[in-house]
Structure formats: structure tokens, C-alpha cells
Design an enzyme around this catalytic site. Structure first.
Site, PDB file in Angstrom:
ATOM      1  N   PRO A 104       0.819  -1.217   0.000  1.00 26.44           N
ATOM      2  CA  PRO A 104       0.000   0.000   0.000  1.00 26.44           C
ATOM      3  C   PRO A 104       0.850   1.264   0.000  1.00 26.44           C
ATOM      4  CG  PRO A 104      -0.772  -1.547   1.644  1.00 26.44           C
ATOM      5  CD  PRO A 104       0.508  -2.091   1.129  1.00 26.44           C
TER       6      PRO A 104
ATOM      7  N   GLY B  50       2.227   4.574   1.089  1.00 26.86           N
ATOM      8  CA  GLY B  50       2.300   5.157   2.422  1.00 26.86           C
ATOM      9  C   GLY B  50       2.658   4.152   3.483  1.00 26.86           C
ATOM     10  N   CYS B  51       2.850   2.904   3.090  1.00 25.54           N
ATOM     11  CA  CYS B  51       3.258   1.869   4.024  1.00 25.54           C
ATOM     12  C   CYS B  51       4.748   2.042   4.275  1.00 25.54           C
ATOM     13  CB  CYS B  51       2.989   0.489   3.429  1.00 25.54           C
ATOM     14  SG  CYS B  51       2.860  -0.799   4.655  1.00 25.54           S
ATOM     15  N   ILE B  52       5.131   2.196   5.554  1.00 23.22           N
ATOM     16  CA  ILE B  52       6.547   2.458   5.850  1.00 23.22           C
ATOM     17  C   ILE B  52       7.245   1.157   6.242  1.00 23.22           C
ATOM     18  CG2 ILE B  52       8.116   3.726   7.338  1.00 23.22           C
ATOM     19  CD1 ILE B  52       5.937   5.881   7.551  1.00 23.22           C
TER      20      ILE B  52
END
Lengths: 132, 99, 111
Positions: free
Chosen positions: C107, C109-111
Site C-alpha cells: 500500500p 504510504g506503508c513504511i
């Protein structure tokens, strides 16, 4: 989204006014896509986000793109997901539209059309302005 | 001679310079963000229409499609596919890219 | 890029095991990816995986968890559109596991 960022949501943070200014056409350079991804990430921080489309940036929102022939992602569809990310403030500049023969009916999402003076004052009241 | 322009005419002056400096009978191929210039209603449209008196104006179809602009192309502009791009390069002994 | 073999055909995955080409996806591959994640697929799992694929088709992104739960709640009801339900199905995170099984990229914005 990481669990850590989920935990941060609902915290009593400071809300600032962030404006993302898009001035580049899609596909020809990576700016438009990168700018959109930054906005999606910023949505996790519950800030007051607005997205602005001026100059060639208005081309990002054109309906009916078909990118199969140039083999890139059609991220124009992603602007329609912004609502689900609670990013609802989208603005375009009237004169940028006029110079390109475009009207609101040509755009893939609902926007607020501002004249240049209104756009200028909206920009002036932001805490942070990030430009692409 | 074939002139190739890939920058948006509403962002840079590459197309303007190209049209000013291309000699009569030359071919001008617009690709990538330059294709917006051959669409109706824009500020570059008048320049393109005037230039068509002396120049052959081409635009790359897949780039128009990708930008949702295929239905807006000015009359007199020839839309080519990748094969047509290759033909233009082969037909012209010199190509100038306006970066 | 690493290759994996499923039902006699080989597919490219990235270093974290996400399918490289969305178009390669099929039920066999989903089954393989689920096995790798130690997730036993039930109808409820498939419902979420199929929802994610439809979301991606429509918007060209894999949604953040917060956005996913909201969207599922809207379409399938509040009893499914919540973190508890989704984490029970995908204990290591619906974003990480369900997106992977659905053949989507990580996804945004998944860090």
C-alpha cells in the site's frame, strides 16, 4: 499503512494547513505521480490538506486517459480515491483551465475553481506549501 | 528535416523556438507532453494552425491517448503510431530533438 | 528478481515476496502467497482479497488500512469494516498480508 502510523491517529497533534501545488502534466515527468503519492501518505497524519492544480497541473485531472499505449500506470483514477482518504479540498485555477481550452466538465473529480486572486490568497494563508 | 518536440508548450518555449526556426517543408513531430499543443482551445493551437501553412505537423497517438486528448486534436494534424514515428525518422535524413 | 513456481508456471516476485506483475495473478498464485503467509484461506479471506482487487482496479492503488476498513464498512457492513475483523483474518496486517495475497503492490504510504 504501518501499525505505528495507525496508533498515531487520533492523537492530539497540531493541525497545520498543508498545500500541495501541482504544476506539471502527467506522464511526461514523474512529478505528478510523486506529488500524488506524497499527498496520500500525508493523509495519515490528519492535517488540513489541500491540493491545487495550476498551469500544466490541470492536465493531471483530465477524464478519459488511456495509458496502455505508453505502458505506464493510469494514476488519474487515483484522484478519485482521495475522497476516501478524507482529502476533499481540490482547487484549480480558472486562467490555467482557460489557457488550455478546458472546463470543469473535462475533469475526473469535483473541484473548486478559483480565479488567480482567490488562489493567491488561499496560498498565502497556508502553514506549509509544497510544490511539484 | 524532422523536428521532434517533447516538452509542453505551456511550460517551456521549445515548441515556440522549433516553429520559429524550422524551415518550410519540414516535419514537426510532437511527442510526450508536447502533444497538448495540438489540442483545440489551448493557447498553442493558433501557433500550430499558423505553422501548418509551411510545416507538416505530426503528433504521437499513444501519447494523446494516455493524456485523454485524442478527441481534441486540431484538424490538419496527422496522428501517427510508433510505426509512423519510425517511418518519419527513416524518411528524414536529419532529426533535431528540441529538449 | 526472485522467481517462484506455481502450478508449473514461474512468476516474478520482489524481495519481500510481492507479485511483480499484477496481471500474472490467479487463484493458484493467491493460494501459494497465502501459504507463504501461513494464512488459511476461507470465504471471508477471499471476500477481502477480491475487495482489494476491485479497489485497485478502480483507483490504481492499494488502500491504507484506515481507508480499507472504511470502504469495506460501506460495502460489506460495519461488522466486517473494522480492524478487529480484518486482523483476525490477516494477523500480520490486512495491508501487508491481504494485499500480498491479492497480488497488489505494498500500500502507498506503508513504511
Amino acid at each position: 499503512m504501518s501499525d505505528m502510523m495507525d496508533d498515531m491517529e487520533g492523537g492530539e497533534g497540531v493541525v497545520k494547513k498543508f498545500m500541495f501545488v501541482n504544476r506539471k502534466a502527467p506522464h511526461g515527468t514523474i512529478y505528478a505521480l510523486e506529488g500524488l503519492e506524497v499527498v496520500l501518505v500525508s493523509a495519515a497524519f490528519d492535517q488540513d490538506v489541500s491540493m491545487v492544480f495550476v498551469d500544466d497541473g490541470v492536465y493531471e485531472l483530465i477524464k478519459g486517459m488511456n495509458t496502455k499505449g505508453i505502458e505506464v500506470k493510469d494514476f488519474s483514477k487515483t484522484y478519485r480515491a482521495l475522497d476516501g482518504y478524507d482529502i476533499e479540498k481540490l482547487y484549480v485555477e480558472q486562467s490555467s483551465m482557460d489557457a488550455r481550452g478546458l472546463t470543469e466538465a473535462d475533469l475526473i473529480v469535483d473541484v473548486t475553481v478559483l480565479d488567480s486572486a482567490e488562489m493567491a490568497s488561499l496560498m498565502a494563508e497556508q502553514d506549509v506549501v509544497i510544490s511539484y | 528535416m524532422l523536428h521532434i518536440v517533447n516538452k509542453s508548450a505551456t511550460e517551456r518555449n521549445s515548441l515556440e523556438s522549433c516553429l520559429r526556426l524550422a524551415t518550410k517543408g519540414s516535419a514537426v513531430l510532437l511527442i510526450e507532453d508536447a502533444v497538448y499543443a495540438v489540442t483545440k482551445g489551448g493557447t498553442a493551437a493558433a501557433n500550430i494552425q499558423a505553422a501548418m501553412a509551411d510545416l507538416q505537423i505530426y503528433a504521437l497517438g499513444p501519447d494523446l491517448d494516455a493524456r485523454g486528448m485524442s478527441a481534441r486534436v486540431l484538424d490538419g494534424v496527422k496522428v501517427v503510431d510508433y510505426g509512423g514515428f519510425v517511418d518519419l525518422v527513416a524518411e528524414n535524413n536529419v532529426c533535431q530533438s528540441w529538449l | 528478481m526472485p522467481m517462484v513456481e506455481v502450478a508449473g508456471k514461474s512468476f516474478e516476485v520482489d524481495e519481500e515476496g510481492y507479485l511483480t506483475n499484477l496481471a500474472d495473478w490467479n487463484q493458484d498464485i493467491a493460494g501459494y502467497l497465502a501459504q507463504e503467509e501461513k494464512v488459511e484461506m476461507t470465504d471471508s479471506h477471499w471476500e477481502v482479497v477480491n475487495f482489494l482487487r476491485e479497489y485497485y482496479e478502480e483507483y490504481q492503488i492499494a488502500p491504507a488500512v484506515r481507508v480499507l476498513t472504511k470502504a469495506i464498512s460501506k460495502k460489506l457492513g460495519a461488522e466486517k469494516g473494522n480492524n478487529k475483523y480484518l486482523y483476525e483474518l490477516f494477523p500480520y496486517g490486512p495491508a501487508k498480508q491481504a494485499c500480498k495475497i491479492a497480488g497488489l503492490p505494498k500500500p502507498t504510504g506503508c513504511i
